[in-house]
Design a protein around this motif. Structure first.
Motif, PDB file in Angstrom:
ATOM      1  N   SER A   1      23.620   5.055   7.307  1.00 53.92           N
ATOM      2  CA  SER A   1      23.419   4.172   8.570  1.00 53.92           C
ATOM      3  C   SER A   1      24.306   2.779   8.248  1.00 53.92           C
ATOM      4  O   SER A   1      24.692   2.245   9.158  1.00 53.92           O
ATOM      5  CB  SER A   1      22.079   3.732   8.916  1.00 53.92           C
ATOM      6  OG  SER A   1      21.334   4.848   9.743  1.00 53.92           O
ATOM      7  N   ARG A   2      24.255   2.195   7.122  1.00 52.86           N
ATOM      8  CA  ARG A   2      25.014   1.183   6.803  1.00 52.86           C
ATOM      9  C   ARG A   2      26.007   1.490   5.498  1.00 52.86           C
ATOM     10  O   ARG A   2      25.561   1.807   4.582  1.00 52.86           O
ATOM     11  CB  ARG A   2      23.685   0.227   6.015  1.00 52.86           C
ATOM     12  CG  ARG A   2      22.634   0.079   7.045  1.00 52.86           C
ATOM     13  CD  ARG A   2      23.217  -0.894   7.944  1.00 52.86           C
ATOM     14  NE  ARG A   2      21.708  -1.675   8.321  1.00 52.86           N
ATOM     15  CZ  ARG A   2      21.921  -3.094   8.830  1.00 52.86           C
ATOM     16  NH1 ARG A   2      23.139  -3.998   8.597  1.00 52.86           N
ATOM     17  NH2 ARG A   2      20.647  -3.700   9.261  1.00 52.86           N
ATOM     18  N   ASP A   3      27.218   1.308   5.878  1.00 49.48           N
ATOM     19  CA  ASP A   3      28.330   1.688   5.090  1.00 49.48           C
ATOM     20  C   ASP A   3      28.475   0.908   3.809  1.00 49.48           C
ATOM     21  O   ASP A   3      27.816  -0.314   3.768  1.00 49.48           O
ATOM     22  CB  ASP A   3      29.786   1.664   5.722  1.00 49.48           C
ATOM     23  CG  ASP A   3      30.275   0.429   6.187  1.00 49.48           C
ATOM     24  OD1 ASP A   3      29.707  -0.655   5.702  1.00 49.48           O
ATOM     25  OD2 ASP A   3      31.023   0.484   7.237  1.00 49.48           O
ATOM     26  N   GLU A   4      29.134   1.123   2.768  1.00 53.48           N
ATOM     27  CA  GLU A   4      29.184   0.275   1.474  1.00 53.48           C
ATOM     28  C   GLU A   4      29.439  -1.235   1.994  1.00 53.48           C
ATOM     29  O   GLU A   4      29.023  -2.155   1.336  1.00 53.48           O
ATOM     30  CB  GLU A   4      30.036   0.869   0.452  1.00 53.48           C
ATOM     31  CG  GLU A   4      30.059   0.312  -0.892  1.00 53.48           C
ATOM     32  CD  GLU A   4      28.610   0.118  -1.302  1.00 53.48           C
ATOM     33  OE1 GLU A   4      28.310  -0.884  -1.651  1.00 53.48           O
ATOM     34  OE2 GLU A   4      27.806   1.208  -1.409  1.00 53.48           O
ATOM     35  N   THR A   5      30.267  -1.525   2.890  1.00 53.73           N
ATOM     36  CA  THR A   5      30.906  -3.022   3.175  1.00 53.73           C
ATOM     37  C   THR A   5      29.657  -3.658   3.774  1.00 53.73           C
ATOM     38  O   THR A   5      29.351  -4.817   3.078  1.00 53.73           O
ATOM     39  CB  THR A   5      32.001  -2.812   4.053  1.00 53.73           C
ATOM     40  OG1 THR A   5      33.205  -2.152   3.556  1.00 53.73           O
ATOM     41  CG2 THR A   5      32.610  -4.215   4.522  1.00 53.73           C
ATOM     42  N   GLU A   6      28.866  -3.034   4.541  1.00 56.36           N
ATOM     43  CA  GLU A   6      27.723  -3.866   5.137  1.00 56.36           C
ATOM     44  C   GLU A   6      26.721  -4.019   4.274  1.00 56.36           C
ATOM     45  O   GLU A   6      26.210  -4.985   4.184  1.00 56.36           O
ATOM     46  CB  GLU A   6      27.394  -2.923   6.472  1.00 56.36           C
ATOM     47  CG  GLU A   6      26.670  -3.512   7.528  1.00 56.36           C
ATOM     48  CD  GLU A   6      26.201  -2.689   8.680  1.00 56.36           C
ATOM     49  OE1 GLU A   6      25.075  -3.188   9.061  1.00 56.36           O
ATOM     50  OE2 GLU A   6      27.071  -1.781   8.985  1.00 56.36           O
ATOM     51  N   GLN A   7      26.452  -2.825   3.330  1.00 52.65           N
ATOM     52  CA  GLN A   7      25.481  -3.155   2.210  1.00 52.65           C
ATOM     53  C   GLN A   7      25.983  -4.300   1.378  1.00 52.65           C
ATOM     54  O   GLN A   7      25.068  -4.919   0.751  1.00 52.65           O
ATOM     55  CB  GLN A   7      25.497  -1.948   1.467  1.00 52.65           C
ATOM     56  CG  GLN A   7      24.627  -0.800   2.205  1.00 52.65           C
ATOM     57  CD  GLN A   7      24.235   0.353   1.118  1.00 52.65           C
ATOM     58  OE1 GLN A   7      23.992   0.160   0.099  1.00 52.65           O
ATOM     59  NE2 GLN A   7      24.210   1.547   1.697  1.00 52.65           N
ATOM     60  N   GLY A   8      27.157  -4.441   1.116  1.00 49.77           N
ATOM     61  CA  GLY A   8      27.460  -5.907   0.555  1.00 49.77           C
ATOM     62  C   GLY A   8      27.110  -6.855   1.099  1.00 49.77           C
ATOM     63  O   GLY A   8      26.580  -7.812   0.382  1.00 49.77           O
TER      64      GLY A   8
ATOM     65  N   LEU B   1      35.825  -5.477   9.062  1.00 49.75           N
ATOM     66  CA  LEU B   1      35.430  -4.850  10.450  1.00 49.75           C
ATOM     67  C   LEU B   1      33.838  -4.394  10.478  1.00 49.75           C
ATOM     68  O   LEU B   1      33.716  -3.317   9.513  1.00 49.75           O
ATOM     69  CB  LEU B   1      36.254  -3.915  11.032  1.00 49.75           C
ATOM     70  CG  LEU B   1      35.959  -3.409  12.554  1.00 49.75           C
ATOM     71  CD1 LEU B   1      35.992  -4.313  13.556  1.00 49.75           C
ATOM     72  CD2 LEU B   1      36.981  -2.316  12.889  1.00 49.75           C
ATOM     73  N   LEU B   2      32.846  -4.883  11.001  1.00 52.90           N
ATOM     74  CA  LEU B   2      31.271  -4.430  10.911  1.00 52.90           C
ATOM     75  C   LEU B   2      31.115  -3.926  12.080  1.00 52.90           C
ATOM     76  O   LEU B   2      31.312  -4.506  13.119  1.00 52.90           O
ATOM     77  CB  LEU B   2      30.559  -5.436  10.606  1.00 52.90           C
ATOM     78  CG  LEU B   2      30.842  -6.082   9.110  1.00 52.90           C
ATOM     79  CD1 LEU B   2      29.758  -7.074   8.746  1.00 52.90           C
ATOM     80  CD2 LEU B   2      30.874  -5.228   8.090  1.00 52.90           C
ATOM     81  N   SER B   3      30.637  -2.581  12.087  1.00 55.57           N
ATOM     82  CA  SER B   3      30.120  -2.009  13.344  1.00 55.57           C
ATOM     83  C   SER B   3      28.489  -2.460  13.411  1.00 55.57           C
ATOM     84  O   SER B   3      27.675  -1.646  12.547  1.00 55.57           O
ATOM     85  CB  SER B   3      30.364  -0.730  13.345  1.00 55.57           C
ATOM     86  OG  SER B   3      29.946  -0.079  14.688  1.00 55.57           O
ATOM     87  N   LEU B   4      27.959  -3.119  14.253  1.00 52.07           N
ATOM     88  CA  LEU B   4      26.406  -3.552  14.073  1.00 52.07           C
ATOM     89  C   LEU B   4      25.714  -2.912  15.149  1.00 52.07           C
ATOM     90  O   LEU B   4      25.608  -3.367  16.219  1.00 52.07           O
ATOM     91  CB  LEU B   4      26.247  -4.991  14.027  1.00 52.07           C
ATOM     92  CG  LEU B   4      27.285  -5.754  13.053  1.00 52.07           C
ATOM     93  CD1 LEU B   4      27.215  -7.346  13.027  1.00 52.07           C
ATOM     94  CD2 LEU B   4      26.732  -5.389  11.512  1.00 52.07           C
ATOM     95  N   ASN B   5      24.663  -1.946  14.629  1.00 52.29           N
ATOM     96  CA  ASN B   5      23.506  -1.352  15.754  1.00 52.29           C
ATOM     97  C   ASN B   5      23.982  -0.375  16.722  1.00 52.29           C
ATOM     98  O   ASN B   5      23.217   0.154  17.027  1.00 52.29           O
ATOM     99  CB  ASN B   5      22.802  -2.510  16.383  1.00 52.29           C
ATOM    100  CG  ASN B   5      21.471  -2.206  16.860  1.00 52.29           C
ATOM    101  OD1 ASN B   5      20.811  -1.706  15.873  1.00 52.29           O
ATOM    102  ND2 ASN B   5      21.183  -2.127  17.991  1.00 52.29           N
TER     103      ASN B   5
ATOM    104  N   LYS C   1      16.418   1.594  18.726  1.00 50.45           N
ATOM    105  CA  LYS C   1      15.415   1.223  17.571  1.00 50.45           C
ATOM    106  C   LYS C   1      16.239   1.552  16.227  1.00 50.45           C
ATOM    107  O   LYS C   1      16.782   2.664  16.065  1.00 50.45           O
ATOM    108  CB  LYS C   1      14.486   2.239  17.474  1.00 50.45           C
ATOM    109  CG  LYS C   1      13.200   2.015  18.491  1.00 50.45           C
ATOM    110  CD  LYS C   1      11.862   2.788  18.429  1.00 50.45           C
ATOM    111  CE  LYS C   1      10.877   2.393  19.414  1.00 50.45           C
ATOM    112  NZ  LYS C   1       9.710   3.284  19.013  1.00 50.45           N
ATOM    113  N   ASN C   2      16.016   0.726  15.335  1.00 53.52           N
ATOM    114  CA  ASN C   2      17.017   0.682  14.091  1.00 53.52           C
ATOM    115  C   ASN C   2      16.475  -0.166  12.947  1.00 53.52           C
ATOM    116  O   ASN C   2      16.977  -1.320  13.080  1.00 53.52           O
ATOM    117  CB  ASN C   2      18.398   0.422  14.622  1.00 53.52           C
ATOM    118  CG  ASN C   2      19.510   0.364  13.168  1.00 53.52           C
ATOM    119  OD1 ASN C   2      19.136   1.155  12.369  1.00 53.52           O
ATOM    120  ND2 ASN C   2      20.450  -0.016  13.484  1.00 53.52           N
ATOM    121  N   ALA C   3      15.489   0.383  12.301  1.00 53.98           N
ATOM    122  CA  ALA C   3      14.924  -0.213  11.506  1.00 53.98           C
ATOM    123  C   ALA C   3      15.393  -0.095   9.851  1.00 53.98           C
ATOM    124  O   ALA C   3      14.870   0.191   8.820  1.00 53.98           O
ATOM    125  CB  ALA C   3      13.272   0.144  11.271  1.00 53.98           C
ATOM    126  N   THR C   4      16.639  -0.477   9.771  1.00 56.04           N
ATOM    127  CA  THR C   4      17.556  -0.296   8.497  1.00 56.04           C
ATOM    128  C   THR C   4      17.884  -1.589   7.795  1.00 56.04           C
ATOM    129  O   THR C   4      19.071  -1.705   7.311  1.00 56.04           O
ATOM    130  CB  THR C   4      18.860   0.604   8.612  1.00 56.04           C
ATOM    131  OG1 THR C   4      19.576  -0.207   9.620  1.00 56.04           O
ATOM    132  CG2 THR C   4      18.462   1.850   9.163  1.00 56.04           C
TER     133      THR C   4
END
Lengths: 462, 462
Positions: free
Chosen positions: A432-439, B174-178, B183-186
Motif C-alpha cells: 500500500s505504501r511504496d518505498e518512497t512513501e515509507q521514507g 511524486l507521491l500518490s496519497l490515498n 478506508k485506509n488504515a496504513t
C-alpha cells in the motif's frame, strides 16, 4: 527488581505500577493472539504531566513505551512483547467539559467509546462512530487507529469527529492541537497526523469530540442479491434517493454459520449467494414509501430477488443480528482473518479475484466474506478445514495473505482498511505504501520520536 | 536573459515560459495587494512530470518555486516577489475520471472550482464547498489552503471532500496519497498534511474529489437579532430540529452599506443591531412547517424580533444578496480586513472584546462585522475615516491587528480562520501556534522540502 521499576514508582504512585505476571499478560496484549506478552511493567497514568515524565524516563533509560487503551485492536498495535513499559490510560477516564452550543465533548483518552455514545444521547446528540468493540474500546485508541465501523458511509471515520487533541510527543512536548475549532487555517494540521498514528509519534492525553445531531429511528432492509456484480448498482440505486447510514454485506456461507450458531431462521424465503443490509436513520414522514419504491425497483431490475424491511426496532435488531453474529459464529473454526479495502466500485472484481485465487489453490478452504461494502471495506475470513492441523493451515494462510495483498495492490486498495498496521501487517505495508512513501513515514517518526521510544516496532517497518 | 530562463524553456515548451513584465505582475500576485510582484518567470506546466523536472531545476539552481492557481488568495500565499519561478497550473485543467458508484471525480489541479460544481450537478451530485471566489479559484489552490466558505456548517471544509491526492514534494518525489479510498488504515495520512500546507511541502498535481449528494432546493430565513448574545441560542434552537446548510451573520452597519451600494430595500420593517441568515437545503415535505414553528419560537423567546422566510428561489437569491454584497459595498472605504475564528459558543464574548477595544481606542473607526458565525468564523472589517490618510490608517490598523490577535489567543481561537497564513499573517502565527509547535512545523517542512525551494517565506516564520 529492575531499577527502572523503582523509578516508575517515583513518577506515578506505587500502586499504579503493576508487575504481577498476570497483569503483564493482561495489559501486554490486544485482541490479536499471535504474540507472547512480555512487558517490563504496567503504569496506570492519571495525568498528561505523568505521561511527559514517562517520556523523559523512557528517553533517559532507552525504555520503549506502549500505549494501552481498551486493547481491542486486531493488528497487535498495543502488544508489548519485549520489555516495554505499558502506559495504560484506564484510569485517565474523566469527562472534562461539554459545550452545548458547540456540541463539543472534551474527555481524557481512557473514556470507553460506549460511554461517549451514552453521554451524547443524554445531550440529545450522537457519537456516530460504532463498531463491535465499542463497549470495551477507549476513545484514545479509537483516535490512534482512526476507528471506522458500521456507519462510516454516512458519518465518516473517527477522524471526522475529532475537533481537538492534546498529545505528548516522543520528545516529551505537550502539544494542544486545534482547540476544538471548526476553522483554523494556520498551517499543517498535526491533529490529522496523530489520528491513525498508532501511538508511534506520541500519546493522546485529551480529546475534544464533536457530537453529531441525534438521528431518527433506524429502518433496515435486508436484501437477497443473486450476483456480486449487482452490489454497486444496488448501492447507486438507493443512494440516489436516500442517505444510507449503513450498507453492509455478507455471503450465504456467512448466513449459514450464523443460523447454525443461533436459533435464527432465514430472514426471508429465498436463499441467495449474497445479502446486503441497508440502514436509513433519518427517514422523513414519506420515507417509508420511498424505501418501498426503491425496493420494488431493485426487485424489478433483479438487482435483488427477495428481501425484508423492518417494521419496528425489534425487527431492526433482529436483522442486524445476521450481520453482527458472523464473527462469533465463525470463531470455533479458527478463522484466518483479513481486513482490506478498495473503492466501492471495484469491490466485485476484487472479491472475485481473491475468491478465484483461494478456491483454485485451496479448494478445501471455506471462505466467509462480510464487511462494510459501502466503504469498499471487506473482511475476508477463511475457515480451517477440520482435518487440517492449525500449523499447516497457518502456513497456507501466509501464502493467501501474500497473494491477497498483491491483488489489493493491483486494485489500488489498502492492505488495512480499519484495523491498522500494528505488528501484524508490517510485512505487507509495501503493497500500500511504496518505498518512497515509507521514507517519508520514517522521517515523520524521526521528527516526533527521535529516540524511537514510542510504540516501536509498530506501523513502520524497521 | 537569465540563463535559468533558457533552462526553463528546455523543461516546458518555450511558449509556456512567460517573462513579459505584464505577465510577471499578473501571475506574481494574488488578491492581496500589499506586495510588489517580482518573479523571474512564469511557467505554465502541463504535467506532473514537468513539475518533477521543475523541482530538480529548483534544487540544482537554488531557485524558489511559487505555485499559482486562481490567485484569489487573501494572505499572499501565491505572491512571488523575490525572483521566484511561478508554477502556474492554468493549463493543467483536465478532468481525468469520474466513477458513478464511488462518486469520485479525478481532476488536474488547475480546474476552476465552479467547473467542479458544474460537473457535479451534471452527475446529479454536488461539490458543496462554495465561496465568493469560486468562479476564479482552482481546486489545487482550494486544497492547498483547505478552503472553507459558506456551507462549512453542514458540509465541512475542502479537506472533507479530498479522497486522493498526487503531489510532487520538494525532494522531487511524486507521491500518490490515498487513491480515493474511503478506508485506509496504513499509517500517517500524508494527504491531510498536504491539505492546507499552502504549497510549502510540495505541489498538488492531481486530486480525487468525492462528490456529495445533490441537496434539495434551499430555503433561507433572514432574522433580525437584537443582542449579540442571542446568536448561540438562535443557532442551538434551529440546530435542534433542522440541519442548517448555512448560518451567516452581519451587523446593521454592514446592512446599511449594502443598501447604500445597491437598490435593495430593508429585508423587513425592523432594523436590528445584528442579522442572522439561515439556510436549509434538505427540507422534507413538512419542513416548512417546522421552520415556521422554529421562527415563531425564536420570536416569542425574543432571540429574534423580526424576520422573513424565502418563498421562492428568487427570494433565496435576494436574501443572500444582503450578505454577499457586503465585501463589494465596503471596498470603496479602503477597509482593513481580518479573518479569525473562535468556537461558535465564544463568538459573542470575543466579538464584544474586539469591538470594545477598537471603539475605545479609535472612536472614529467604523467596524463592519460579518462572517460564517455557525463555524465561529468572523470577518472583521474596519473602514478608513474619510479624513484620515491611508498611511496613518494602516499604522493604526497594525495596532488593531496585534491586539485582535492577542484577544484571539485569549479565547483559544485561530488567527486565520480560512484565508491561510501566507505572507500576511506570518508575524502573528505565534498567537495560534506556540514556539514548540512551530518547531514541529519547521521540522515537517525540512522533511518534505529540505532545500527550502517550495513557496519559501510563506506559512512558516523564517
Amino acid at each position: 527488581v529492575d531499577e527502572r521499576v523503582a523509578q516508575l514508582r517515583q513518577i506515578v504512585s506505587a500502586d499504579r505500577v503493576l508487575t504481577d505476571p498476570a497483569d503483564l499478560i493482561h495489559w501486554g496484549q490486544d485482541w490479536t493472539r499471535f504474540y507472547q506478552p512480555a512487558p517490563l511493567a504496567i503504569v496506570q497514568v492519571s495525568s498528561a504531566a505523568e505521561v511527559v515524565e514517562l517520556v523523559r524516563f523512557a528517553r533517559a533509560t532507552n525504555t520503549p513505551l506502549v500505549p494501552s487503551g481498551g486493547r481491542t485492536g486486531l493488528s497487535g498495535g498495543a502488544v508489548a512483547d519485549r520489555g516495554e513499559v505499558v502506559v495504560s490510560f484506564d484510569k485517565m477516564n474523566r469527562v472534562l467539559d461539554y459545550d452545548e452550543v458547540d456540541g463539543n465533548l472534551t474527555v481524557e483518552p481512557g473514556v470507553i467509546t460506549a460511554r461517549i455514545q451514552q453521554l451524547a444521547e443524554e445531550q440529545s446528540r450522537a457519537y456516530p462512530v460504532d463498531f463491535a468493540s465499542s463497549g470495551s474500546s477507549q476513545i484514545g485508541g479509537n483516535i490512534a487507529t482512526n476507528a471506522g465501523g458500521i456507519r462510516v458511509i454516512k458519518y465518516g471515520l473517527t477522524r471526522n469527529w475529532v475537533a481537538g487533541l492534546k498529545v505528548v510527543t516522543g520528545r516529551g512536548d505537550l502539544l494542544s492541537l486545534n482547540n476544538g475549532l471548526v476553522k483554523n487555517a494556520t498551517g499543517y494540521d498535526l491533529r490529522h497526523l496523530f489520528i491513525g498514528s498508532e501511538g508511534t509519534l506520541g500519546f493522546i492525553v485529551e480529546a475534544t469530540i464533536h457530537l453529531a445531531r441525534m438521528p431518527g429511528p433506524p429502518t433496515v432492509l435486508l436484501l437477497g442479491v443473486p450476483e456480486l456484480s449487482n452490489i454497486p448498482a444496488l448501492l447507486a440505486l438507493f443512494q440516489s434517493k436516500v442517505v444510507l447510514s449503513a450498507f453492509e454485506f455478507f455471503s450465504d456461507a456467512a448466513l449459514s454459520k450464523v443460523m447454525d450458531h443461533t436459533d435464527k431462521a432465514t430472514p426471508f424465503r429465498s436463499r441467495t449467494p449474497y445479502y446486503a443490509l441497508l440502514e436509513v436513520d433519518d427517514l422523513g414522514p414519506d420515507g417509508e414509501a420511498v424505501l418501498l419504491e426503491l425496493f420494488e425497483q431493485a426487485l424489478s431490475a433483479e438487482v435483488c430477488i427477495d428481501g425484508v424491511i423492518s417494521q419496528s426496532q425489534s425487527d431492526v435488531n433482529s436483522l442486524w443480528e445476521y450481520r453482527e453474529f458472523i464473527s462469533e459464529a465463525i470463531t470455533p473454526y479458527t478463522p484466518y482473518k483479513n481486513d482490506v479495502s478498495v473503492t466501492p466500485a471495484r469491490v466485485p472484481e476484487f472479491l472475485t479475484a481473491v475468491d478465484e485465487f483461494v478456491s483454485s489453490r485451496y479448494p478445501s478452504f471455506e471462505i466467509i466474506w462480510f464487511g462494510h461494502i459501502g466503504d469498499g471495506n471487506l473482511h475476508l475470513n477463511i475457515l480451517k478445514p477440520e482435518a487440517m492441523s492449525t500449523e499447516e493451515f497457518k502456513a497456507h494462510c501466509e501464502v493467501v495473505s501474500d497473494e491477497t495483498m498483491a491483488i489489493v495492490q493491483r486494485y489500488n486498495g489498502s492492505i488495512s482498511a480499519e484495523h491498522g498496521v500494528g505488528k501484524l501487517k508490517l510485512g505487507h505495508l509495501q503493497y500500500s505504501r511504496d518505498e518512497t512513501e515509507q521514507g517519508y513515514l520514517r522521517a515523520m517518526k524521526q521528527v516526533f520520536d527521535p529516540d524511537g521510544i514510542m510504540n516501536p516496532g509498530k506501523l513502520i517497518p524497521g
